[in-house]
Design a protein around this motif. Structure first.
Motif, PDB file in Angstrom:
ATOM      1  N   ASP A 175      -3.749  -1.005   7.253  1.00 14.79           N
ATOM      2  CA  ASP A 175      -2.389  -0.564   6.951  1.00 14.79           C
ATOM      3  C   ASP A 175      -1.912  -1.283   5.692  1.00 14.79           C
ATOM      4  OD1 ASP A 175      -1.838   1.156   9.293  1.00 14.79           O
ATOM      5  OD2 ASP A 175      -2.106  -0.714  10.401  1.00 14.79           O
ATOM      6  N   ILE A 176      -1.478  -0.514   4.707  1.00 20.49           N
ATOM      7  CA  ILE A 176      -1.175  -1.068   3.388  1.00 20.49           C
ATOM      8  C   ILE A 176       0.244  -0.710   2.976  1.00 20.49           C
ATOM      9  CG2 ILE A 176      -1.836  -1.104   0.952  1.00 20.49           C
ATOM     10  CD1 ILE A 176      -4.665  -0.295   1.822  1.00 20.49           C
ATOM     11  N   LEU A 177       1.001  -1.713   2.531  1.00 18.67           N
ATOM     12  CA  LEU A 177       2.304  -1.523   1.909  1.00 18.67           C
ATOM     13  C   LEU A 177       2.157  -1.728   0.408  1.00 18.67           C
ATOM     14  CD1 LEU A 177       3.306  -1.876   4.866  1.00 18.67           C
ATOM     15  CD2 LEU A 177       5.232  -3.192   3.946  1.00 18.67           C
ATOM     16  N   VAL A 178       2.603  -0.745  -0.377  1.00 15.54           N
ATOM     17  CA  VAL A 178       2.614  -0.873  -1.832  1.00 15.54           C
ATOM     18  C   VAL A 178       4.035  -1.240  -2.245  1.00 15.54           C
ATOM     19  CG1 VAL A 178       2.248   0.283  -4.028  1.00 15.54           C
ATOM     20  CG2 VAL A 178       0.765   0.809  -2.084  1.00 15.54           C
ATOM     21  N   ALA A 179       4.197  -2.396  -2.850  1.00 15.71           N
ATOM     22  CA  ALA A 179       5.517  -2.896  -3.213  1.00 15.71           C
ATOM     23  C   ALA A 179       5.674  -2.944  -4.728  1.00 15.71           C
ATOM     24  CB  ALA A 179       5.728  -4.294  -2.627  1.00 15.71           C
TER      25      ALA A 179
ATOM     26  N   ALA B  63       5.347  -9.779  -3.934  1.00 19.39           N
ATOM     27  CA  ALA B  63       4.709  -9.534  -2.642  1.00 19.39           C
ATOM     28  C   ALA B  63       5.402 -10.335  -1.534  1.00 19.39           C
ATOM     29  CB  ALA B  63       3.228  -9.895  -2.725  1.00 19.39           C
ATOM     30  N   GLU B  64       5.777 -11.570  -1.837  1.00 19.86           N
ATOM     31  CA  GLU B  64       6.434 -12.412  -0.831  1.00 19.86           C
ATOM     32  C   GLU B  64       7.800 -11.862  -0.428  1.00 19.86           C
ATOM     33  OE1 GLU B  64       5.466 -14.864   0.902  1.00 19.86           O
ATOM     34  OE2 GLU B  64       3.643 -15.620  -0.049  1.00 19.86           O
ATOM     35  N   GLU B  65       8.442 -11.150  -1.352  1.00 19.55           N
ATOM     36  CA  GLU B  65       9.777 -10.627  -1.053  1.00 19.55           C
ATOM     37  C   GLU B  65       9.749  -9.484  -0.045  1.00 19.55           C
ATOM     38  OE1 GLU B  65      12.921  -8.162  -3.612  1.00 19.55           O
ATOM     39  OE2 GLU B  65      12.560 -10.158  -4.480  1.00 19.55           O
ATOM     40  N   VAL B  66       8.584  -8.941   0.224  1.00 18.19           N
ATOM     41  CA  VAL B  66       8.463  -7.827   1.168  1.00 18.19           C
ATOM     42  C   VAL B  66       8.947  -8.231   2.558  1.00 18.19           C
ATOM     43  CG1 VAL B  66       6.763  -6.445   2.443  1.00 18.19           C
ATOM     44  CG2 VAL B  66       6.650  -6.592  -0.056  1.00 18.19           C
TER      45      VAL B  66
ATOM     46  N   LEU C 245      -0.041   4.191   5.237  1.00 20.65           N
ATOM     47  CA  LEU C 245       0.365   3.695   3.926  1.00 20.65           C
ATOM     48  C   LEU C 245       1.851   3.949   3.720  1.00 20.65           C
ATOM     49  CD1 LEU C 245      -2.466   5.505   1.907  1.00 20.65           C
ATOM     50  CD2 LEU C 245      -2.562   3.143   2.712  1.00 20.65           C
ATOM     51  N   CYS C 246       2.487   3.112   2.900  1.00 22.14           N
ATOM     52  CA  CYS C 246       3.869   3.370   2.507  1.00 22.14           C
ATOM     53  C   CYS C 246       4.205   2.544   1.279  1.00 22.14           C
ATOM     54  CB  CYS C 246       4.851   3.079   3.641  1.00 22.14           C
ATOM     55  SG  CYS C 246       5.195   1.327   3.872  1.00 22.14           S
ATOM     56  N   THR C 247       5.355   2.817   0.665  1.00 21.17           N
ATOM     57  CA  THR C 247       5.841   1.990  -0.431  1.00 21.17           C
ATOM     58  C   THR C 247       7.171   1.373  -0.035  1.00 21.17           C
ATOM     59  OG1 THR C 247       7.215   3.610  -1.636  1.00 21.17           O
ATOM     60  CG2 THR C 247       4.835   3.646  -2.053  1.00 21.17           C
ATOM     61  N   ILE C 248       7.532   0.291  -0.734  1.00 18.19           N
ATOM     62  CA  ILE C 248       8.782  -0.410  -0.468  1.00 18.19           C
ATOM     63  C   ILE C 248       9.210  -1.112  -1.749  1.00 18.19           C
ATOM     64  CG2 ILE C 248       7.579  -2.499   0.335  1.00 18.19           C
ATOM     65  CD1 ILE C 248       9.856  -2.884   2.370  1.00 18.19           C
ATOM     66  N   HIS C 249      10.505  -1.164  -1.990  1.00 19.15           N
ATOM     67  CA  HIS C 249      11.017  -1.872  -3.158  1.00 19.15           C
ATOM     68  C   HIS C 249      11.001  -3.370  -2.891  1.00 19.15           C
ATOM     69  CE1 HIS C 249      12.960   1.913  -4.745  1.00 19.15           C
ATOM     70  NE2 HIS C 249      12.484   1.362  -5.834  1.00 19.15           N
ATOM     71  N   ALA C 250      10.403  -4.122  -3.791  1.00 18.22           N
ATOM     72  CA  ALA C 250      10.388  -5.583  -3.713  1.00 18.22           C
ATOM     73  C   ALA C 250       9.936  -6.119  -5.061  1.00 18.22           C
ATOM     74  CB  ALA C 250       9.458  -6.073  -2.603  1.00 18.22           C
ATOM     75  N   ASN C 251      10.534  -7.238  -5.478  1.00 13.73           N
ATOM     76  CA  ASN C 251      10.214  -7.801  -6.786  1.00 13.73           C
ATOM     77  C   ASN C 251       8.973  -8.681  -6.777  1.00 13.73           C
ATOM     78  OD1 ASN C 251      12.389  -6.584  -8.177  1.00 13.73           O
ATOM     79  ND2 ASN C 251      13.783  -8.126  -7.353  1.00 13.73           N
TER      80      ASN C 251
ATOM     81  N   PHE D 170      -2.215  -5.380   4.519  1.00 12.18           N
ATOM     82  CA  PHE D 170      -2.182  -5.811   3.120  1.00 12.18           C
ATOM     83  C   PHE D 170      -0.876  -5.378   2.462  1.00 12.18           C
ATOM     84  CE2 PHE D 170      -6.825  -5.551   3.794  1.00 12.18           C
ATOM     85  CZ  PHE D 170      -7.199  -6.820   3.367  1.00 12.18           C
ATOM     86  N   VAL D 171      -0.387  -6.219   1.560  1.00 14.44           N
ATOM     87  CA  VAL D 171       0.704  -5.877   0.648  1.00 14.44           C
ATOM     88  C   VAL D 171       0.117  -5.889  -0.762  1.00 14.44           C
ATOM     89  CG1 VAL D 171       2.899  -6.576  -0.366  1.00 14.44           C
ATOM     90  CG2 VAL D 171       2.543  -6.796   2.111  1.00 14.44           C
ATOM     91  N   VAL D 172       0.248  -4.776  -1.468  1.00 16.14           N
ATOM     92  CA  VAL D 172      -0.228  -4.658  -2.847  1.00 16.14           C
ATOM     93  C   VAL D 172       1.002  -4.549  -3.737  1.00 16.14           C
ATOM     94  CG1 VAL D 172      -1.628  -3.340  -4.473  1.00 16.14           C
ATOM     95  CG2 VAL D 172      -2.286  -3.446  -2.053  1.00 16.14           C
ATOM     96  N   HIS D 173       1.155  -5.490  -4.668  1.00 13.97           N
ATOM     97  CA  HIS D 173       2.354  -5.493  -5.500  1.00 13.97           C
ATOM     98  C   HIS D 173       2.067  -4.962  -6.896  1.00 13.97           C
ATOM     99  CE1 HIS D 173       5.773  -7.135  -7.880  1.00 13.97           C
ATOM    100  NE2 HIS D 173       6.418  -6.737  -6.808  1.00 13.97           N
TER     101      HIS D 173
END
Length: 461
Positions: free
Chosen positions: A242-246, A357-360, A349-355, A390-393
């Motif tokens: 499961d991956i979050l793209v930030a 990776a840690e801010e997710v 999968l999904c995307t999220i606004h964050a400045n 995983f978080v991919v920034h």
């Protein structure tokens, strides 16, 4: 021999009209039988007025035509008649302007009017409109130029926006003083955001999606990531992680999400869930043959019929998806997404606004609580640690307008602190902050089984 060459404009169904050849922006001597011509291009305001006049003249006739090709013939004929009428006033319409008028009237009827040529230009990335006569065009290289007027008045611009919002996408969107904010996905594969009433003038921003059918290999070619990271992410998708793209606004999150989705087996059943369509995976049958594409819907003027993204996520689970893909998590649907990831839809999968990776993690905490979720921070962080792998920034270089992956975090259940444990697999490195290998993830064996070569991470040691 005639010293004044003629351009011939053929119009099926009408007499051939001979137009004196007028060098661009330069007057010539009168031709016997013709009035003295003006420069061959109309200014923006005059051109828009001409388009409106011809559009009004053909409106009734176009209701009776069966095909777009027939409509174009009607438009050509009426444009020729309009141009002939201008001759009596000493105005000669050149073949170039004649063709532009025909295309503009066609675009008014079947597209986005004056914006259509810009949207058709693959180099155009964003179009920002401030009132009827101020247009700014941003290109893929980051350059910004002034564009043409798109309407004769602010009132006309509002009418055009309303028409685009109602007819352009799958779900109608209201745009009025009562509902002055509009977000819509249009059939031209563009996203439109508009505002009126709460601003002195109407404003429109259009994002053009240029990389729809895109792969990780394509992004390597664009410089978004290197081949080693592309192989890592491809293996993560195949291993059903499961991956979050930030990332921030306009950082390339949606494009990366499409490229990750291209690694999914074409026959896996996918549900895509979006506030406004932007992924378009259902339009890529060579990559995805079994897709349920769902778009949220606002309430009607009576306050009924709303379908929130949260409700769409919950309902999608009854449609037997193997994976769910959420275009962007913005509100309390974050909790439903996490639950889906943790209850059978592995590899989502999904995307999220964050400045960063840690801010997710604080961002997810805030979004989950935005709907009044009565859970402690520890419970929410625990769910994040169990659901997300995983978080991919993504970052965008403001100087060059280039997008790139800056870091990849492996997310693990909380250990010594209430926050999820994190493993920095790729960290920002070098002067530009692009992602470079830092360590191996705990799930390395699963990635190897999915085809990843661990030697690509050795230089981290």
């Amino acid at each position: 021999m005639n010293e004044h060459p003629l351009w011939l404009v053929e119009d099926p169904g009408a007499a051939t009209v001979a137009w004196p050849a007028v060098p661009r922006n330069r007057a010539v001597s009168p031709v016997p039988g013709f009035p003295e011509p003006t420069a061959d291009d109309l200014d923006d305001v005059t051109f828009r007025t001409a388009v409106d006049e011809i559009s009004a003249r053909v409106a009734e006739a176009l209701e009776a035509v069966a095909t777009r090709e027939e409509a174009v013939q009607v438009i050509r004929t009426e444009t020729t008649a309009w141009a002939r009428e201008r001759l009596t006033g000493g105005i000669v319409i050149s073949p170039r302007t004649h063709a532009r008028l025909v295309r503009a009237v066609e675009d008014e009827r079947y597209g986005l009017g004056a914006l259509e040529p810009l949207i058709a230009d693959p180099a155009v990335q964003n179009i920002d409109i401030n009132g009827c006569r101020e247009t700014w065009i941003t290109y893929a290289d980051g350059s910004k130029v002034r564009g043409p007027a798109v309407a004769g008045s602010d009132e006309e611009l509002v009418q055009r926006i309303r028409m685009w919002g109602i007819h352009g996408g799958q779900t109608s969107r209201e745009f009025s003083t009562a509902t002055p904010l509009l977000n819509a996905a249009l059939k031209e594969r563009v996203r439109l955001a508009a505002v009126m009433a709460v601003t002195p003038r109407p404003h429109v921003s259009i994002r053009c999606h240029r990389h729809v059918d895109v792969t990780l290999a394509d992004l390597v070619g664009l410089g978004t990531l290197d081949p080693g990271l592309a192989a890592f992410l491809a293996a993560a998708v195949r291993a059903r992680k499961d991956i979050l793209v930030a990332g921030s606004v306009n950082a390339g999150k949606t494009t990366l999400l499409r490229a990750l989705a291209a690694e999914i087996d074409p026959d896996e059943r996918i549900a895509t869930l979006e506030s406004e369509y932007e992924l378009y995976l259902d339009q890529l049958p060579h990559r995805h043959r079994d897709v349920v594409a769902i778009e949220s819907r606002q309430a009607n003027s009576e306050g009924h019929g709303e379908i929130t993204l949260d409700a769409a996520i919950k309902h999608s689970l009854r449609l037997n998806p193997v994976r769910i893909i959420v275009g962007e998590v913005r509100a309390d649907e974050a909790w439903s997404m996490l639950q889906a990831m943790n209850s059978g839809q592995e590899g989502s999968l999904c995307t999220i606004h964050a400045n960063s990776a840690e801010e997710v993690f604080p961002r997810l905490l805030m979004l989950c609580r935005s709907g009044g979720l009565a859970l402690s921070s520890e419970d929410i962080h625990g769910m994040v640690g169990m659901a997300v792998d995983f978080v991919v920034h993504m970052r965008r270089d403001a100087r060059t307008n280039r997008r790139y992956v800056s870091e990849v975090l492996e997310v693990l259940p909380p250990a010594d602190t209430p926050m999820p444990a994190r493993n920095h697999v790729y960290r920002p490195g070098g002067p530009d902050g692009r992602a470079v290998p830092a360590t191996s993830p705990q799930c390395i064996d699963e990635l190897v089984a999915a085809g990843f070569d661990p030697a690509l991470l050795w230089r981290a040691s």
